[in-house]
Design a protein around this motif. Structure first.
Motif, short mmCIF file in Angstrom:
data_model
loop_
_atom_site.label_atom_id
_atom_site.label_comp_id
_atom_site.label_asym_id
_atom_site.label_seq_id
_atom_site.Cartn_x
_atom_site.Cartn_y
_atom_site.Cartn_z
N ALA A 1 14.23 -1.59 -19.75
CA ALA A 1 13.73 -0.94 -18.54
C ALA A 1 12.33 -0.38 -18.77
CB ALA A 1 14.67 0.19 -18.14
N VAL A 2 11.56 -0.35 -17.70
CA VAL A 2 10.24 0.29 -17.71
C VAL A 2 10.12 1.15 -16.46
CG1 VAL A 2 9.19 -1.76 -16.65
CG2 VAL A 2 7.74 -0.07 -17.75
N ARG A 3 9.65 2.37 -16.64
CA ARG A 3 9.38 3.26 -15.52
C ARG A 3 7.93 3.01 -15.11
NH1 ARG A 3 10.28 8.86 -17.57
NH2 ARG A 3 9.53 7.98 -19.53
N VAL A 4 7.76 2.48 -13.95
CA VAL A 4 6.48 1.88 -13.56
C VAL A 4 5.50 2.93 -13.04
CG1 VAL A 4 5.35 0.20 -12.05
CG2 VAL A 4 7.62 -0.30 -13.02
N LYS A 5 4.36 3.03 -13.74
CA LYS A 5 3.23 3.81 -13.22
C LYS A 5 2.11 2.88 -12.76
CE LYS A 5 2.79 6.71 -16.80
NZ LYS A 5 2.25 7.82 -17.62
N GLU A 6 1.95 1.78 -13.50
CA GLU A 6 0.90 0.82 -13.17
C GLU A 6 1.35 -0.58 -13.59
OE1 GLU A 6 -2.34 2.56 -15.22
OE2 GLU A 6 -1.74 1.81 -17.18
N SER B 1 6.81 -12.68 -16.38
CA SER B 1 7.17 -13.83 -17.20
C SER B 1 8.66 -13.90 -17.49
CB SER B 1 6.39 -13.80 -18.52
OG SER B 1 6.67 -12.60 -19.23
N LYS B 2 9.40 -12.86 -17.18
CA LYS B 2 10.85 -12.84 -17.41
C LYS B 2 11.55 -12.49 -16.10
CE LYS B 2 11.51 -11.73 -22.22
NZ LYS B 2 10.34 -11.28 -22.96
N ASP C 1 2.08 -1.58 -17.26
CA ASP C 1 3.36 -1.18 -17.86
C ASP C 1 4.36 -2.34 -17.81
OD1 ASP C 1 2.39 1.44 -18.12
OD2 ASP C 1 3.13 2.01 -16.14
N ILE C 2 4.39 -3.04 -16.69
CA ILE C 2 5.32 -4.15 -16.52
C ILE C 2 4.94 -5.32 -17.43
CG2 ILE C 2 6.28 -5.80 -14.86
CD1 ILE C 2 5.60 -3.71 -12.66
N ILE C 3 3.67 -5.62 -17.49
CA ILE C 3 3.19 -6.74 -18.32
C ILE C 3 3.54 -6.51 -19.79
CG2 ILE C 3 1.11 -7.94 -19.14
CD1 ILE C 3 -0.09 -7.34 -16.33
N LYS C 4 3.37 -5.26 -20.24
CA LYS C 4 3.67 -4.92 -21.64
C LYS C 4 5.14 -5.14 -21.96
CE LYS C 4 0.56 -1.21 -22.36
NZ LYS C 4 0.43 0.23 -22.61
N VAL C 5 6.01 -4.64 -21.11
CA VAL C 5 7.45 -4.74 -21.37
C VAL C 5 7.93 -6.18 -21.29
CG1 VAL C 5 9.72 -4.12 -20.46
CG2 VAL C 5 8.00 -2.38 -20.77
N ALA C 6 7.33 -6.96 -20.39
CA ALA C 6 7.72 -8.37 -20.27
C ALA C 6 7.42 -9.15 -21.54
CB ALA C 6 7.01 -9.01 -19.08
N GLY C 7 6.53 -8.63 -22.37
CA GLY C 7 6.20 -9.30 -23.63
C GLY C 7 7.16 -8.99 -24.77
N LEU C 8 8.10 -8.09 -24.55
CA LEU C 8 9.06 -7.73 -25.60
C LEU C 8 10.16 -8.79 -25.71
CD1 LEU C 8 9.47 -3.91 -24.82
CD2 LEU C 8 8.21 -4.95 -26.72
N PRO C 9 10.86 -8.83 -26.86
CA PRO C 9 11.88 -9.87 -27.09
C PRO C 9 13.21 -9.56 -26.41
CG PRO C 9 11.67 -8.52 -29.04
CD PRO C 9 10.63 -8.03 -28.08
N CYS C 10 13.17 -9.18 -25.14
CA CYS C 10 14.39 -8.92 -24.36
C CYS C 10 14.64 -10.12 -23.45
CB CYS C 10 14.21 -7.64 -23.54
SG CYS C 10 12.70 -7.60 -22.54
N ASP C 11 15.83 -10.15 -22.86
CA ASP C 11 16.16 -11.26 -21.95
C ASP C 11 15.71 -10.98 -20.53
OD1 ASP C 11 17.92 -12.99 -23.79
OD2 ASP C 11 18.78 -10.99 -24.02
N TYR C 12 15.77 -9.71 -20.15
CA TYR C 12 15.41 -9.30 -18.79
C TYR C 12 14.60 -8.01 -18.87
CZ TYR C 12 19.42 -12.28 -17.64
OH TYR C 12 20.31 -13.33 -17.54
#
Length: 203
Positions: A104-109, A150-151, A112-123
């Motif tokens: 999960a990411v708490r969205v400020k900008e 990207s995810k 934030d979303i782009i960074k978390v989408a780069g992590l090795p998670c499935d969703y």
């Protein structure tokens, strides 16, 4: 078709309702919250849940051993990391588990979303940012901040029967995640649960 998750279940009568209306996922919250469930309660809830509905465990900065145990004992099917977990925390879980992982990411900008989408998670799960609060705010963030992701992503934060169709149309999420939006007086409301599922399944 967009999937749906009903999060924050705590009682057996709520399990009975979801077994009737059949969301894709339900969420058991193990983090500090009014919806928090104990290990024993989660075992009881999962034991009564239709096995075709996936149970998601929601955690905030939890010890990996506890999440691994819940997965190994099949109390949960999916891990949702809703705290400050980093890449190494996800990789550690990957050493022991094949279960899907949502970060999960708490969205400020948008960044934030782009960074978390780069992590090795499935969703990825996109939620509302509120200072000092990890989730469950019941308020929506600006969906205009969502980039091409990207995810596949879960969309949370202030979604209810009145805006769920707009959320799907505007954001095209993999899954809509609702909790307070299907509650009345802080309890899950069977009518509201049925309403959001009817709406999303009727698209």
């Amino acid at each position: 078709m967009t999937k749906i998750k009903i999060c924050g279940l705590t009682r057996l009568d709520e399990i009975k309702v979801v077994n009737e209306v059949f969301p894709d996922y339900v969420g058991f919250v193990f983090a500090n919250s009014r919806r928090r469930v104990s290990f024993d309660r989660a075992v009881e809830l999962k034991g009564n849940l239709n096995p075709l509905i996936k149970a998601v465990g929601v955690f905030v900065n939890e010890e990996p051993e506890n999440m691994i145990r819940l997965c190994k004992e099949q109390v949960i099917d999916v891990i949702q990391l809703h705290g400050d977990e980093k890449e190494n925390d996800i990789l550690k879980l990957r050493q022991y588990l094949e279960n899907d992982i949502i970060k999960a990411v708490r969205v400020k900008e948008t960044e934030d979303i782009i960074k978390v989408a780069g992590l090795p998670c499935d969703y990825v799960l996109l939620d509302t940012y509120l200072e000092g609060q990890y989730g469950g705010s019941g308020t929506a963030f600006s969906w205009d901040l969502i980039p091409q992701v990207s995810k596949p992503f879960f969309l949370a934060g202030g979604i209810h029967s009145g805006n769920i169709l707009q959320a799907v149309k505007q954001c095209n999420p993999y899954c809509i995640d609702v909790s307070s939006g299907v509650e009345t007086n802080h309890l899950k409301d069977p009518y509201k649960i049925r309403k959001v599922i009817e709406k999303i399944r009727g698209i």
